[in-house]
Design an enzyme around this catalytic site. Structure first.
Site, mmCIF file in Angstrom:
data_model
loop_
_atom_site.group_PDB
_atom_site.id
_atom_site.type_symbol
_atom_site.label_atom_id
_atom_site.label_comp_id
_atom_site.label_asym_id
_atom_site.label_seq_id
_atom_site.Cartn_x
_atom_site.Cartn_y
_atom_site.Cartn_z
ATOM 1 C CD1 TRP A 135 -1.955 -2.260 1.888
ATOM 2 C CD2 TRP A 135 -2.922 -1.353 0.090
ATOM 3 N NE1 TRP A 135 -2.922 -3.121 1.458
ATOM 4 C CE2 TRP A 135 -3.537 -2.596 0.365
ATOM 5 C CE3 TRP A 135 -3.372 -0.614 -1.003
ATOM 6 C CZ2 TRP A 135 -4.570 -3.114 -0.417
ATOM 7 C CZ3 TRP A 135 -4.412 -1.128 -1.787
ATOM 8 C CH2 TRP A 135 -4.991 -2.354 -1.495
ATOM 9 C CG ASP B 21 -2.873 4.085 4.465
ATOM 10 O OD1 ASP B 21 -3.894 3.925 5.159
ATOM 11 O OD2 ASP B 21 -2.648 3.439 3.423
ATOM 12 C CE LYS C 85 -7.724 -2.912 4.835
ATOM 13 N NZ LYS C 85 -8.561 -2.500 3.731
HETATM 14 C C1 LIG Z 1 -3.085 0.076 4.580
HETATM 15 C C2 LIG Z 1 -4.023 0.203 3.420
HETATM 16 N N1 LIG Z 1 -4.039 1.344 2.716
HETATM 17 C C3 LIG Z 1 -4.863 1.532 1.670
HETATM 18 C C4 LIG Z 1 -5.738 0.540 1.264
HETATM 19 C C5 LIG Z 1 -6.646 0.787 0.099
HETATM 20 O O1 LIG Z 1 -7.906 1.045 0.601
HETATM 21 P P1 LIG Z 1 -9.189 1.257 -0.329
HETATM 22 O O2 LIG Z 1 -9.581 -0.092 -0.814
HETATM 23 O O3 LIG Z 1 -10.177 1.873 0.609
HETATM 24 O O4 LIG Z 1 -8.806 2.152 -1.439
HETATM 25 C C6 LIG Z 1 -5.777 -0.658 1.974
HETATM 26 C C7 LIG Z 1 -6.714 -1.716 1.585
HETATM 27 O O5 LIG Z 1 -6.650 -2.839 1.985
HETATM 28 C C8 LIG Z 1 -4.894 -0.822 3.076
HETATM 29 O O6 LIG Z 1 -4.902 -1.955 3.773
#
Ligand SMILES: Cc1ncc(COP(=O)(O)O)c(C=O)c1O
Length: 341
Positions: A112, A186, A210
């Site tokens: 990510w 994040d 989450k």
């Molecule tokens: C740490 C992290 N950041 C970003 C994301 C992306 O999230 P989204 O699906 O809401 O775009 C995720 C998705 O699993 C994640 O675990």
């Protein structure tokens, strides 16, 4: 009016280990089920009324206030409920805060954060700005967070972007970085699982699915002083200032309504200190069982292990497939990829 049929018995819900979308507290699910056709005093479902109605406005404001109170944030913080997922924040953050010819630092700790770097680079190319990866765990297959002593920080970065918990690799920052520039974090997969030293941050963001609710809404919390450093001439909808100033467009009402209920549940269960205790009890037990034999192999080095999602392997892929099939038979649900539950 036709009566609404009773829905599934909540007792048949399985143990849900999915990292995300993750499990909601059963009492929240039950409350939502009960209120789904008619929100108390409204004569309609909350999904069916204006996002500017007094009833929805109260929910929206309460959710924001609860979030701030749980994190100990003052009036200098804005809470925004946006759409586009955490993935949109990968682009929106640099679009707002990476200046022409400037620098932003990124810590690469997993899939990510690598995506966040890629999107920042798009903005960097537009603005003749530099996106610097100050350290990366990629060579070690992201099995540990690079030690802070190895970070090659830029003295003049607009911000440092970090990912507090790396959902796929099961690593988590054990400490909050101590740097001279605003932190952008994040927090999608460990949001509200532990207290934060909020003064270190300029902006934090989390896809709700989450830790705090269903998919469909992204919580973005931005400090006013940092907000004021954003770039001019932004597209209206992508300008954080638009959303900090007022409820600009129709928010994902139903998702925010559930987020508010989850925040209420966190408050009733000891706040963030209560969450730390709860998470430690679960993850310590799980790591303890994994470490007790040679059979299970946790993939993350000590010191970087996540209390949110525990990753491990078995001696062979055949055994992993059997493990997953048997776990399913025992009523345990997990993400479908073999390495994480
Ligand atoms: C740490 C992290 N950041 C970003 C994301 C992306 O999230 P989204 O699906 O809401 O775009 C995720 C998705 O699993 C994640 O675990």
């Amino acid at each position: 009016m036709t009566p609404v049929a009773a829905s599934a018995d909540l007792d048949v819900r399985q143990h849900n280990y999915s990292a995300g979308p993750g499990a909601l507290p059963p009492e929240v699910v039950e409350e939502v089920r009960n209120e789904l056709p008619v929100y108390p005093g409204l004569g309609a479902s909350i999904m069916e009324v204006s996002h500017r109605s007094p009833e929805y406005t109260a929910i929206h404001q309460r959710a924001g206030a609860r979030m701030k109170s749980l994190l100990g944030m003052g009036d200098d913080w804005h809470v925004l409920f946006l759409q586009g997922g955490a993935s949109m924040q990968f682009h929106q953050v640099p679009l707002n805060f990476l200046p022409e010819g400037g620098v932003a630092d990124y810590l690469d700790t997993g899939a990510w954060s690598a995506k966040a770097v890629k999107e920042a680079e798009v903005v960097g190319r537009m603005r003749g700005a530099t996106v610097r990866v100050i350290a990366s765990g990629k060579d070690g297959n992201y099995s540990a967070i690079p030690d802070a002593s190895s970070w090659d920080l830029s003295p003049n970065a607009a911000y440092l972007h970090v990912t507090s918990n790396n959902t796929i690799f099961g690593t988590q920052l054990a400490y909050e970085p101590d740097v001279d520039v605003p932190l952008v974090c994040d927090v999608s997969s460990d949001f509200l699982s532990r207290p934060m030293d909020i003064d270190r941050y300029g902006l934090i963001y989390a896809g709700a699915q989450k830790n705090i609710g269903p998919a469909g809404v992204t919580a973005v919390l931005v400090k006013d002083a940092f907000l004021q450093t954003r770039q001019p001439d932004l597209p209206t909808i992508l300008d954080y200032g638009t959303h900090a100033a007022k409820l600009f467009n129709t928010p994902p009402v139903f998702a925010i309504y559930i987020v508010d209920k989850v925040l209420g549940w966190i408050e009733r269960n000891g706040g963030l200190a209560g969450m730390v205790e709860r998470n430690a009890a679960k993850s310590d037990r799980l790591y303890g069982a994994l470490d007790a034999t040679e059979f299970y192999r946790p993939t993350v080095e000590l010191g970087s292990r996540s209390s949110m999602n525990v990753c491990f392997r078995l001696p062979s892929e055949d055994l992993e497939a059997q493990f997953i099939a048997q776990a399913k038979g025992e009523g345990l649900r997990a993400n479908t990829h073999v390495t994480c539950i």
